[in-house]
Design an enzyme around this catalytic site. Structure first.
Site, PDB file in Angstrom:
ATOM      1  N   ALA A   5      39.852  43.636  43.582  1.00  0.00           N
ATOM      2  CA  ALA A   5      40.176  42.293  44.071  1.00  0.00           C
ATOM      3  C   ALA A   5      41.665  42.220  44.365  1.00  0.00           C
ATOM      4  O   ALA A   5      42.456  43.005  43.822  1.00  0.00           O
ATOM      5  CB  ALA A   5      39.793  41.257  43.022  1.00  0.00           C
TER       6      ALA A   5
ATOM      7  N   GLU B 275      40.540  46.034  34.709  1.00  0.00           N
ATOM      8  CA  GLU B 275      40.801  44.599  34.653  1.00  0.00           C
ATOM      9  C   GLU B 275      41.429  44.130  33.341  1.00  0.00           C
ATOM     10  O   GLU B 275      42.263  43.235  33.339  1.00  0.00           O
ATOM     11  CB  GLU B 275      39.503  43.817  34.888  1.00  0.00           C
ATOM     12  CG  GLU B 275      39.018  43.824  36.327  1.00  0.00           C
ATOM     13  CD  GLU B 275      38.097  44.995  36.627  1.00  0.00           C
ATOM     14  OE1 GLU B 275      38.112  46.000  35.896  1.00  0.00           O
ATOM     15  OE2 GLU B 275      37.358  44.910  37.624  1.00  0.00           O
TER      16      GLU B 275
HETATM   17  N1  T1G Z   1      45.719  43.533  44.555  1.00  0.00           N
HETATM   18  C1  T1G Z   1      46.814  43.223  45.274  1.00  0.00           C
HETATM   19  N2  T1G Z   1      47.799  44.105  45.583  1.00  0.00           N
HETATM   20  C2  T1G Z   1      47.645  45.362  45.112  1.00  0.00           C
HETATM   21  C3  T1G Z   1      46.536  45.756  44.340  1.00  0.00           C
HETATM   22  C4  T1G Z   1      45.541  44.781  44.062  1.00  0.00           C
HETATM   23  N3  T1G Z   1      44.438  45.078  43.378  1.00  0.00           N
HETATM   24  N4  T1G Z   1      46.708  47.085  44.025  1.00  0.00           N
HETATM   25  C5  T1G Z   1      47.854  47.467  44.570  1.00  0.00           C
HETATM   26  N5  T1G Z   1      48.432  46.449  45.219  1.00  0.00           N
HETATM   27  C6  T1G Z   1      49.682  46.483  45.973  1.00  0.00           C
HETATM   28  C7  T1G Z   1      50.875  46.709  45.074  1.00  0.00           C
HETATM   29  O1  T1G Z   1      51.343  45.467  44.551  1.00  0.00           O
HETATM   30  C8  T1G Z   1      51.862  47.347  46.029  1.00  0.00           C
HETATM   31  O2  T1G Z   1      52.375  46.288  46.836  1.00  0.00           O
HETATM   32  C9  T1G Z   1      50.973  48.194  46.946  1.00  0.00           C
HETATM   33  O3  T1G Z   1      49.649  47.617  46.838  1.00  0.00           O
HETATM   34  C10 T1G Z   1      50.896  49.643  46.543  1.00  0.00           C
HETATM   35  O4  T1G Z   1      50.515  49.624  45.144  1.00  0.00           O
HETATM   36  C11 T1G Z   1      36.838  41.185  40.607  1.00  0.00           C
HETATM   37  C12 T1G Z   1      38.904  40.970  38.878  1.00  0.00           C
HETATM   38  C13 T1G Z   1      45.618  51.419  43.277  1.00  0.00           C
HETATM   39  C14 T1G Z   1      46.481  52.983  41.506  1.00  0.00           C
HETATM   40  O5  T1G Z   1      44.061  46.584  38.615  1.00  0.00           O
HETATM   41  O6  T1G Z   1      46.503  50.360  39.903  1.00  0.00           O
HETATM   42  O7  T1G Z   1      39.300  43.868  40.856  1.00  0.00           O
HETATM   43  O8  T1G Z   1      54.818  46.553  46.212  1.00  0.00           O
HETATM   44  O9  T1G Z   1      52.680  50.640  44.358  1.00  0.00           O
HETATM   45  O10 T1G Z   1      51.371  53.649  42.952  1.00  0.00           O
HETATM   46  O11 T1G Z   1      36.272  42.528  38.804  1.00  0.00           O
HETATM   47  O12 T1G Z   1      48.122  49.970  42.957  1.00  0.00           O
HETATM   48  O13 T1G Z   1      53.883  47.665  48.282  1.00  0.00           O
HETATM   49  O14 T1G Z   1      54.110  45.160  48.172  1.00  0.00           O
HETATM   50  O15 T1G Z   1      50.698  50.400  42.792  1.00  0.00           O
HETATM   51  O16 T1G Z   1      49.823  54.358  44.866  1.00  0.00           O
HETATM   52  C15 T1G Z   1      41.700  45.473  39.531  1.00  0.00           C
HETATM   53  C16 T1G Z   1      45.725  47.758  40.643  1.00  0.00           C
HETATM   54  C17 T1G Z   1      42.036  44.199  40.219  1.00  0.00           C
HETATM   55  C18 T1G Z   1      44.268  48.143  40.389  1.00  0.00           C
HETATM   56  C19 T1G Z   1      47.765  52.607  43.616  1.00  0.00           C
HETATM   57  N6  T1G Z   1      42.427  46.566  40.132  1.00  0.00           N
HETATM   58  N7  T1G Z   1      46.422  48.708  41.489  1.00  0.00           N
HETATM   59  O17 T1G Z   1      48.985  52.928  42.988  1.00  0.00           O
HETATM   60  O18 T1G Z   1      50.622  52.053  44.723  1.00  0.00           O
HETATM   61  S1  T1G Z   1      41.195  42.817  39.502  1.00  0.00           S
HETATM   62  C20 T1G Z   1      43.585  47.027  39.641  1.00  0.00           C
HETATM   63  C21 T1G Z   1      46.789  49.945  41.007  1.00  0.00           C
HETATM   64  C22 T1G Z   1      39.580  43.090  39.986  1.00  0.00           C
HETATM   65  C23 T1G Z   1      37.214  42.408  39.853  1.00  0.00           C
HETATM   66  C24 T1G Z   1      38.539  42.349  39.214  1.00  0.00           C
HETATM   67  C25 T1G Z   1      47.610  50.789  41.938  1.00  0.00           C
HETATM   68  C26 T1G Z   1      46.847  51.947  42.581  1.00  0.00           C
HETATM   69  P1  T1G Z   1      53.890  46.428  47.422  1.00  0.00           P
HETATM   70  P2  T1G Z   1      51.209  50.668  44.157  1.00  0.00           P
HETATM   71  P3  T1G Z   1      50.250  53.346  43.886  1.00  0.00           P
END
Ligand code: T1G
Length: 703
Positions: free
Chosen positions: A63, A127
């Site tokens: 998400a 999450e």
């Molecule tokens: N939502 C919004 N922006 C995100 C994002 C996300 N899920 N993941 C990454 N970004 C943005 C981040 O802020 C950065 O932005 C750019 O993408 C590159 O990220 C309904 C409720 C995937 C392992 O917790 O762990 O799904 O600074 O620098 O080092 O059940 O991003 O460039 O403007 O981290 O290569 C659950 C979170 C969400 C995964 C990649 N998912 N992301 O790492 O790049 S809640 C997460 C990460 C959900 C559902 C639930 C990492 C990555 P900017 P980055 P990276």
């Protein structure tokens, strides 16, 4: 079709490509585009199966975290409903997973009947790390696919699994070897399902997810982990959701998950943890420094000083596969340092954290030397010698002579003026502070101290290097203590002074650990060493001479050789690892209070909380105003990752915003009046705090 989806046909198979850079976050626009593409595939009689895949480096990172806390998070089509629609597909759906499938991304794959993964992909439900739980069916579908126990582990830990582990769990149906075409394999897999008239949704492997588990499994799991979850909401809710998957229909479980998710999403803890998530990424953005700036290559590193810090620092690079040379002046010190590194790796092997082969590989990357000539070609040199300016300056004079042009010269100082160190070299633009926190190979925080002349390229290169060694980097300007230790001063001052005024060390520490801090500040001094604190104070006695009363008790403990854990006595007595209150310390505080004319009284927990935390917050706001810290989120990251401030409170400044800046200011002004001369001297509200309150701002920012 929008640009957010790449839709095309391969024979009877529709390929739906998620195309929202950089990580295919499932924000409302992508959800709507996916829904539209899915309905198009269903309506097309020529299409007999569908493959969903991700363009770019991720299948989907889940998400869009930035939507939470706003109506967009549940805007139609909300993810949970969309995935229910996918799960009812009459045509086989195959998820082709490359890169990462996390959170709602993995839940999307779980809604498909089949999953094909690239060999180097990672799959997870992280999450709980942002104070949530899977909210789009993950807590209901994963247990039915891999069993409740394995599902609970993945959901509670938030740890991603590799493709091979996913195959072993039954989370994916096939793994495609590196070099092979994942999309072609997934398309062939989908066509084969059609050819054999396979069901769009195969029967769940674990229709009864808890089968074979003891009846008390969930209660015992909660009891076992309660201490680690201390105060955190998300793990408790996630466990309830998985439990619901084991005691009713999928529909009922989805409804339960939705209710629990709404509770988590609206919680202050999740708001704080989501703040931390973005703060960690913001911290790497330096105003005026382009993210495309050319970086200096760093393939070889040297560390000067093989003591505790130098050895720990060297380990970070070996752990990241970067060759590192450890330099000492004396052979026995070098041998001792190398032996200490090996001992730490040995204990990791014993704990199963490392294989013997990895130990050997890492030790092979660490070379000891007594010769400066051996580090002349290093791309980065980190000095970690005794914390005295003259000694560090001598090291940098030598480095200036020996090191190749373009080498980055870093000091690990925790308090000294980086500019005064840079000034003894002919290359101040290549000098920077890299303040590691002890133990340096464990603590993730790295304060990157930008000297007055440090070049943008050197700064950007060290920030990139921090990422390579898995550190959380925060840029600080030059001042005593940079960000963390400068804020520690007033925070610790209040704790010490409160013991003179009538609180016990255990009461002070108890208030702080009840708030969620990993350790109370007095216990922390016992761990770090009361002698260390004394020597730092000695190095700047003139700066605090005007009223050092608050440290008199620590000075007294020092004079008795009570340095804390290392001597078995400090603010507490230590029997093994057990910490025991020491009433002789209280008696000593009474005597000192009398000598200092400090009236003793019963101290409330609220006063301890307010004085310690408000002074911590006040100093952080001052740092922001002074330009030492770039933004409040940076300050929060320092205290979460360097001092054990609870992440689910978001850090001291995010916590202040939650308390209310007006309350913080009023508290400071109250104690300024209440504490007489001491209050007048120390409870000075930061001007920026006053301006923010006067302007009615709820968020801490520069004005
Ligand atoms: N939502 C919004 N922006 C995100 C994002 C996300 N899920 N993941 C990454 N970004 C943005 C981040 O802020 C950065 O932005 C750019 O993408 C590159 O990220 C309904 C409720 C995937 C392992 O917790 O762990 O799904 O600074 O620098 O080092 O059940 O991003 O460039 O403007 O981290 O290569 C659950 C979170 C969400 C995964 C990649 N998912 N992301 O790492 O790049 S809640 C997460 C990460 C959900 C559902 C639930 C990492 C990555 P900017 P980055 P990276």
């Amino acid at each position: 079709m929008t640009t957010l989806i790449d839709y095309r046909l391969e024979g009877q198979v529709a390929l739906i490509g998620l195309a929202r850079p950089p990580v295919n976050a499932l924000g409302q626009p992508l959800r709507a585009a996916l829904a539209e593409a899915f309905e198009r595939a269903l309506a097309d009689a020529q299409v007999c199966a569908v493959v969903i895949h991700g363009q770019g480096r991720a299948f989907s990172a889940g998400a869009d975290i930035s939507e939470f806390g706003s109506p967009a998070a549940f805007a139609t089509p909300d993810l949970a409903s969309l995935l229910c629609r996918l799960a009812e597909s009459p045509k086989p759906l195959v998820a082709a997973i490359a890169g990462t499938a996390l959170g709602g991304g993995l839940e999307t794959a779980l809604a498909c009947g089949y999953r094909i993964s690239a060999a180097n992909a990672t799959l997870g439900l992280p999450e709980t790390r942002i104070g949530l739980l899977p909210g789009a069916g993950g807590t209901q579908r994963l247990p039915r696919l891999i069993g409740a126990q394995a599902a609970l582990e993945m959901i509670i830990s938030g740890e991603p699994v590799s493709a091979s582990k996913a195959l072993a769990l039954g989370l994916v149906d096939q793994v495609v070897a590196e070099g092979e075409d994942l999309l072609a394999a997934a398309t062939a897999f989908a066509a084969a399902r059609v050819a054999e008239s396979a069901p769009a949704q195969p029967a769940w492997r674990h229709a009864d997810p808890a089968q074979g588990l003891p009846s008390q499994f969930f209660d015992e799991y909660a009891a076992t982990h309660a201490r680690r979850w201390k105060g955190q909401l998300a793990p408790v809710l996630a466990l309830q959701a998985v439990q619901a998957a084991c005691s009713g229909s999928l529909q009922a479980g989805l409804a339960k998950e939705h209710a629990l998710f709404a509770q988590a999403e609206s919680s202050a803890q999740s708001t704080a943890l989501r703040h931390q998530f973005f703060a960690q990424r913001e911290a790497l953005k330096i105003p005026g420094v382009s993210k495309d700036i050319a970086l200096r290559p760093v393939q070889r590193v040297a560390v000067i000083g093989a003591g505790t810090m130098g050895g720990g620092i060297a380990m970070n690079f070996a752990n990241a596969g970067i060759p590192v040379t450890l330099l000492e002046l004396k052979g026995e010190a070098l041998d001792r340092g190398l032996a200490q590194i090996r001992k730490q790796y040995d204990s990791s092997v014993k704990r199963g954290k490392l294989t013997p082969q990895q130990l050997d590989a890492r030790m092979a990357l660490i070379t000891g030397t007594l010769e400066y000539a051996d580090i002349a070609q290093a791309d980065l040199v980190i000095e970690a010698v005794f914390e005295r300016l003259s000694i560090k300056q001598n090291v940098f004079r030598t480095l200036d002579e020996v090191c190749k042009a373009g080498a980055i010269l870093a000091t690990n100082t925790s308090t000294l003026d980086v500019d005064l160190i840079a000034a003894v070299t002919r290359r101040p633009q290549d000098v920077i502070g890299l303040h590691f926190f002890s133990p340096a190979n464990i603590m993730r925080l790295l304060e990157v101290v930008r000297g007055r002349e440090t070049s943008a390229q050197v700064l950007a290169t060290t920030l990139d290097l921090a990422r390579r060694i898995d550190k959380i980097a925060v840029v600080s300007g030059v001042c005593f203590g940079f960000i963390g230790n400068r804020m520690l001063e007033p925070y610790a001052r209040e704790a010490h002074r409160l013991v003179l005024e009538g609180a016990t060390p255990a009461q002070v520490d108890g208030v702080l650990t009840d708030l969620g801090l990993a350790m109370g500040v007095l216990s922390m001094y016992d761990l770090a060493g009361i002698d260390v604190g004394y020597l730092v104070r000695e190095s700047r006695r003139e700066a605090i001479a005007h009223d050092a009363s608050y440290f008199k008790l620590a000075d007294e403990l020092y004079s008795h050789g009570h340095y804390g854990q290392k001597t078995g006595r400090g603010f507490y007595r230590y029997e093994g690892r057990e910490r025991i209150e020491d009433y002789e310390v209280v008696a000593c505080a009474e005597v000192l209070a009398h000598e200092l004319g400090i009236a003793r009284r019963a101290i409330s927990n609220e006063e301890i909380h307010d004085r310690c935390l408000f002074m911590l917050i006040n100093e952080g706001i001052q740092l922001l105003d002074d330009g030492i810290a770039q933004r409040s989120g940076d300050i929060d990251l320092v205290w979460i990752n360097g001092y054990g401030f609870p992440a689910w409170l978001g850090g001291p400044l995010h916590y202040a915003e939650r308390l209310g800046l007006g309350r913080v200011l009023a508290g400071i002004e109250h104690y300024r009046e209440q504490l007489g001369g001491y209050g007048q001297m120390w409870f000075e509200p930061a001007p920026l705090l006053q301006r923010l309150v006067a302007a009615g701002h709820a968020r801490i920012q520069r004005l």
